[in-house]
Design a protein around this motif. Structure first.
Motif, short mmCIF file in Angstrom:
data_model
loop_
_atom_site.label_atom_id
_atom_site.label_comp_id
_atom_site.label_asym_id
_atom_site.label_seq_id
_atom_site.Cartn_x
_atom_site.Cartn_y
_atom_site.Cartn_z
N CYS A 469 0.82 -1.21 0.00
CA CYS A 469 0.00 0.00 0.00
C CYS A 469 0.85 1.25 0.00
CB CYS A 469 -0.89 0.03 1.24
SG CYS A 469 -2.03 -1.34 1.30
N ALA A 470 0.41 2.23 -0.76
CA ALA A 470 1.05 3.56 -0.72
C ALA A 470 -0.05 4.59 -0.64
CB ALA A 470 1.92 3.78 -1.95
N LEU A 471 0.17 5.61 0.16
CA LEU A 471 -0.86 6.62 0.38
C LEU A 471 -0.72 7.78 -0.60
CD1 LEU A 471 -3.10 7.46 2.44
CD2 LEU A 471 -1.32 8.81 3.56
N SER A 472 -1.86 8.21 -1.14
CA SER A 472 -1.86 9.38 -2.02
C SER A 472 -2.95 10.34 -1.55
CB SER A 472 -2.15 8.97 -3.46
OG SER A 472 -2.24 10.10 -4.30
N ARG A 473 -2.70 11.62 -1.74
CA ARG A 473 -3.76 12.61 -1.58
C ARG A 473 -4.51 12.71 -2.90
NH1 ARG A 473 -5.46 14.92 3.30
NH2 ARG A 473 -3.68 15.11 4.68
N VAL A 474 -5.58 13.51 -2.91
CA VAL A 474 -6.38 13.65 -4.12
C VAL A 474 -5.72 14.60 -5.12
CG1 VAL A 474 -8.61 14.45 -5.01
CG2 VAL A 474 -8.50 13.25 -2.81
N CYS A 475 -5.58 14.13 -6.35
CA CYS A 475 -5.21 14.99 -7.48
C CYS A 475 -5.54 14.20 -8.74
CB CYS A 475 -3.72 15.36 -7.46
SG CYS A 475 -2.63 13.96 -7.74
N TYR A 476 -5.46 14.80 -9.88
CA TYR A 476 -5.81 14.10 -11.11
C TYR A 476 -4.82 12.97 -11.37
CZ TYR A 476 -7.02 13.24 -15.97
OH TYR A 476 -7.40 12.64 -17.14
N GLY A 477 -5.30 11.73 -11.27
CA GLY A 477 -4.45 10.57 -11.53
C GLY A 477 -3.68 10.07 -10.32
N PHE A 478 -3.85 10.74 -9.18
CA PHE A 478 -3.12 10.37 -7.95
C PHE A 478 -1.61 10.30 -8.24
CE2 PHE A 478 -7.36 8.28 -8.02
CZ PHE A 478 -8.00 9.31 -7.36
N ILE A 479 -0.88 9.49 -7.51
CA ILE A 479 0.58 9.53 -7.71
C ILE A 479 0.96 8.93 -9.08
CG2 ILE A 479 2.83 8.70 -6.89
CD1 ILE A 479 1.63 8.67 -4.04
N GLY A 480 0.56 7.68 -9.27
CA GLY A 480 1.08 6.92 -10.40
C GLY A 480 0.62 7.44 -11.75
N ASN A 481 -0.67 7.54 -11.96
CA ASN A 481 -1.16 7.94 -13.28
C ASN A 481 -0.86 9.39 -13.60
OD1 ASN A 481 -2.07 5.44 -14.02
ND2 ASN A 481 -4.17 5.77 -13.35
N ARG A 482 -0.81 10.22 -12.57
CA ARG A 482 -0.47 11.62 -12.82
C ARG A 482 0.95 11.72 -13.38
NH1 ARG A 482 -0.26 16.63 -8.50
NH2 ARG A 482 1.48 17.70 -9.51
N MET A 483 1.87 10.96 -12.80
CA MET A 483 3.25 11.01 -13.25
C MET A 483 3.42 10.47 -14.67
SD MET A 483 5.19 9.95 -9.75
CE MET A 483 6.74 9.51 -10.54
N LEU A 484 2.50 9.56 -15.01
CA LEU A 484 2.61 8.88 -16.30
C LEU A 484 2.37 9.82 -17.48
CD1 LEU A 484 3.23 5.94 -16.71
CD2 LEU A 484 0.78 5.45 -16.79
N GLY A 485 1.71 10.96 -17.22
CA GLY A 485 1.35 11.88 -18.31
C GLY A 485 2.51 12.20 -19.24
#
Ligand SMILES: NC(=O)c1ccc[n+]([C@@H]2O[C@H](COP(=O)([O-])OP(=O)(O)OC[C@H]3O[C@@H](n4cnc5c(N)ncnc54)[C@H](O)[C@@H]3O)[C@@H](O)[C@H]2O)c1
Length: 701
Positions: A469-485
């Motif tokens: 488990c890894a914790l993320s706050r709310v943003c578009y795509g959270f940690i993983g998918n947001r970085m993937l952009g």
């Protein structure tokens, strides 16, 4: 005697007991205690010695907190030498798991016995290392080179019965009482005049090893190494065990162990090992935050994700009810689960009875009224905010107070979803990765109003179903998918600049990614990204942006599911093939857009695809979306198959040097503009201060 190692005599058998909870790691005090006990016992009246452990396990490995610190004697080789040279037989008595240095200690003993539930293994390869205390020399001597190679390069533990069949241990003793079993076995050995069996005295006849065996092994391992060097070094060690005296092999083992210990690959893998454990800790949550009870779970939507998520819970015996829109969709969803279990059974990973038990834990319904007694709901319907809000309002009406309401959404705003209920404190994100029953990562998304105990429960239940488990706050795509952009964007821009899809993908696959970004797009479906872009107003208005992905979708080339995307796919084998038609199309699109094509180096491909991950990661840290740099690494290694020997994007950035990364991003900014390349302030600051993300992370703890 030290207080962690004690000695007593039972029926003329000297029993050396290690007691170093929780796992009897081979700390300095343990090494010193064993050495002292074995030495002293040489002069007493006992006939044989038994080495055993208190608590739940035999020695489960090295003390990893000693890694990187100056070594304190006695070293393990000295302890093993004392055991091996004992004038009376030493018998290892194994329960729990004898791993790494623990198993190596037992290999220096003259005999090994274990209870049936015990396991033995040499997992060092999982940290980018090799067994450095004779494991690579003793295992091939007793079990043969093939067994040694499989065992040491996989790192997987082996159960007692199988270990006996492979000659790794000598005896499986009955019952649960390993001490009693071992003493009885020791007496038998003494009575029968059994010799002092020293594994080091065995010589492996080179004629018994097939010609070309090691070269073939190296090739096979290289094909799946993904940047690991340890498997190759392990082959070299085992090769050195053949036809040579033990000490020559030990020298080789030591030399290669030292190489690995100081290698960036092992440093990265050890980083991930600690990062995984750290990620489970939520910084501002008290340790004693109470947990809510989760006995029954509902999954809404039985599509790609819902089915896999349901399996995760059924696999650990938690009841799951799947909700679908109609009987047909429900039957389809349950059918896919059944098929997946059938495959698992065929692979021998589950028995028929286990599958029946799992299937028995899963039920289905089309009636939300059936959700009154569930403790946790995970919504996995279409990626549509309005639909999700509607469903959460419905859940709010039917679920009992205190039920946790989670969404598996990839991009939608968890706070907006929570606002559709009267209990936003119970709402959070549980973002699984596809296939959900296989991928290890679970991003737990904390909403603005998520209650502490709901969050702690989501993390705990994630662990229970075997996720990292890894914790993320709310943003578009959270940690993983947001970085993937930026990663996806640049992989397509590189095509216009002159790369073929195969060039882009093979550069990243060479780096160690399980699959290059374009092949990944083909697998996930190019239509998914296309649809997601349609709804976005924040993207630069640039015809080059995602040009090839868009053109392919408009040609109905959605990727693997339509048999073609950036590549063509063999209908029978699904093997990917380069498509000259697409290579020509890329050229004509580039010409139409006025992009001058050129030779692009592999280095540039890597920098353009990987540095956006790092830059976005830095923004995510500044915004407090991720708790720490190492959490981001965990997300990428366990959710996106980023190569563990590179340690995740943030660790990799530290390895490259933040100043180098920053300078390169500035260079790309000057070449391609600020819309795409804008160094994150945190990256700039650390680069200028000469710091690493790891140092910054430690300061924030
Ligand atoms: N596919 C992935 O790789 C992936 C990965 C992570 C997260 N997600 C997210 O998971 C969610 C589901 O994605 P998916 O790929 O499984 O979609 P999918 O299209 O395969 O499945 C969605 C299912 O939801 C059902 N459904 C729709 N409305 C419903 C309702 N009102 N009640 C009950 N069931 C309903 C549909 O019948 C369908 O079977 C999305 O939010 C997606 O963003 C997907």
């Amino acid at each position: 005697m030290s207080n962690v190692v004690s000695y007593q005599v039972v029926d003329n058998i000297g029993v050396i007991s290690v007691n170093n909870p929780p796992v009897n790691a081979l700390a300095q005090v343990v090494r010193a205690g064993i050495l002292e006990a074995v030495t002293a016992a040489q002069n007493d009246a006992t006939d044989a010695l038994v080495l055993r452990c208190e608590g739940r396990t035999f020695i489960a490995g090295a003390d990893i907190t000693e890694f990187g610190k100056p070594p304190q004697g006695p070293g393990l080789p000295e302890v093993l030498g004392a055991i091996e040279n004992s004038t009376k037989p030493v018998i290892a008595a194994i329960h729990g798991t004898a791993l790494g240095g623990g198993f190596e200690v037992s290999l220096a003993c003259h005999y090994r016995c274990a209870i049936a539930s015990a396991k033995v293994g040499l997992p060092e390869v999982k940290l980018g290392l090799l067994p450095g205390a004779g494991g690579t020399q003793r295992v091939p001597r007793i079990a043969g080179v093939k067994v040694a190679l499989d065992m040491i390069t996989s790192g997987n533990p082996i159960g007692a019965e199988k270990a006996k069949a492979l000659n790794l241990i000598d005896e499986v003793v009955g019952g649960d009482d390993v001490q009693a079993g071992a003493i009885a076995y020791a007496k038998e050995l003494v009575a029968s005049g059994a010799p002092l069996k020293r594994i080091r005295d065995i010589t492996i006849d080179p004629a018994t090893v097939e010609p070309g065996f090691f070269d073939a092994a190296r090739k096979q391992l290289a094909a799946r190494a993904r940047g690991q060097i340890a498997p190759d070094r392990i082959v070299s060690c085992i090769e050195a065990a053949v036809g040579q005296p033990m000490d020559a092999g030990l020298d080789r083992e030591r030399e290669l162990f030292m190489e690995l210990v100081s290698s960036p690959e092992s440093a990265a893998m050890r980083h991930i090992f600690f990062a995984e454990r750290q990620a489970a800790k939520i910084k501002d949550l008290p340790r004693d935050t109470p947990l809510r009870e989760v006995k029954k779970v509902a999954v809404i939507g039985g599509g790609t994700m819902g089915g896999g998520i349901a399996m995760c819970f059924a696999n650990v015996g938690i009841k799951v009810v799947m909700v679908e829109i109609n009987d047909e969709a429900l039957a389809r969803g349950l059918g896919i689960i059944e098929k997946n279990y059938a495959i698992t059974m065929k692979k021998g990973k589950l028995t028929e009875a286990q599958v029946a038990q799992c299937m028995g834990a899963i039920s289905g319904t089309t009636d939300y009224g059936d959700l009154a007694d569930v403790d946790l709901v995970i919504e996995a319907v279409f990626e549509n905010l309005e639909l999700k809000k509607e469903i959460f309002a419905k859940l709010d009406a039917v679920c009992k107070p205190g039920a946790i309401l989670a969404s598996n959404t990839s991009y939608q705003d968890i706070d907006a979803i929570a606002a559709a209920t009267k209990r936003p404190q119970d709402v959070l994100g549980m973002h699984f990765f596809s296939p959900a029953n296989v991928m290890k990562l679970l991003e737990v998304v904390r909403g603005e109003k998520t209650a502490d105990d709901a969050l702690a429960t989501a993390m705990a239940i994630g662990k229970k179903i075997g996720k990292v488990c890894a914790l993320s706050r709310v943003c578009y795509g959270f940690i993983g998918n947001r970085m993937l952009g930026g990663y996806g964007r640049e992989s397509q821009m590189l095509l216009l600049d002159g790369c073929t899809p195969a060039q882009v993908d093979s550069a990243l696959e060479g780096f160690g990614m399980a699959m290059g970004p374009l092949a990944m797009g083909d697998l996930a479906g190019l239509d998914v990204g296309y649809k997601a872009r349609e709804g976005r107003t924040d993207l630069p208005n640039d015809p080059k942006l995602y040009r090839m992905g868009t053109v392919l979708v408009e040609m109905d080339r959605f990727g693997q599911k339509t048999g073609a995307g950036f590549y063509k796919y063999d209908p029978a084998t699904r093997a990917r093939m380069n498509d000259p038609e697409i290579e020509a199309l890329i050229k004509s699109e580039a010409a139409a857009l006025g992009v001058e094509q050129r030779e692009v180096s592999e280095q540039e491909i890597l920098e353009r695809c990987l540095y956006p991950l790092i830059n976005e990661g830095a923004l995510i840290l500044e915004e407090g979306i991720a708790q720490r740099p190492s959490d981001i690494d965990v997300v990428y290694v366990f959710g996106y198959a980023f190569p563990a020997p590179k340690g995740g994007p943030m660790h990799y950035a530290d390895h490259v040097g933040l100043k180098n990364v920053y300078d390169k991003i500035c260079e790309f900014r000057d070449r391609y503009g600020e819309d795409y390349w804008k160094p994150a302030p945190l990256l700039e600051k650390l680069a200028k201060e000469g710091k690493t993300f790891a140092q910054w992370g430690a300061e924030q703890e």
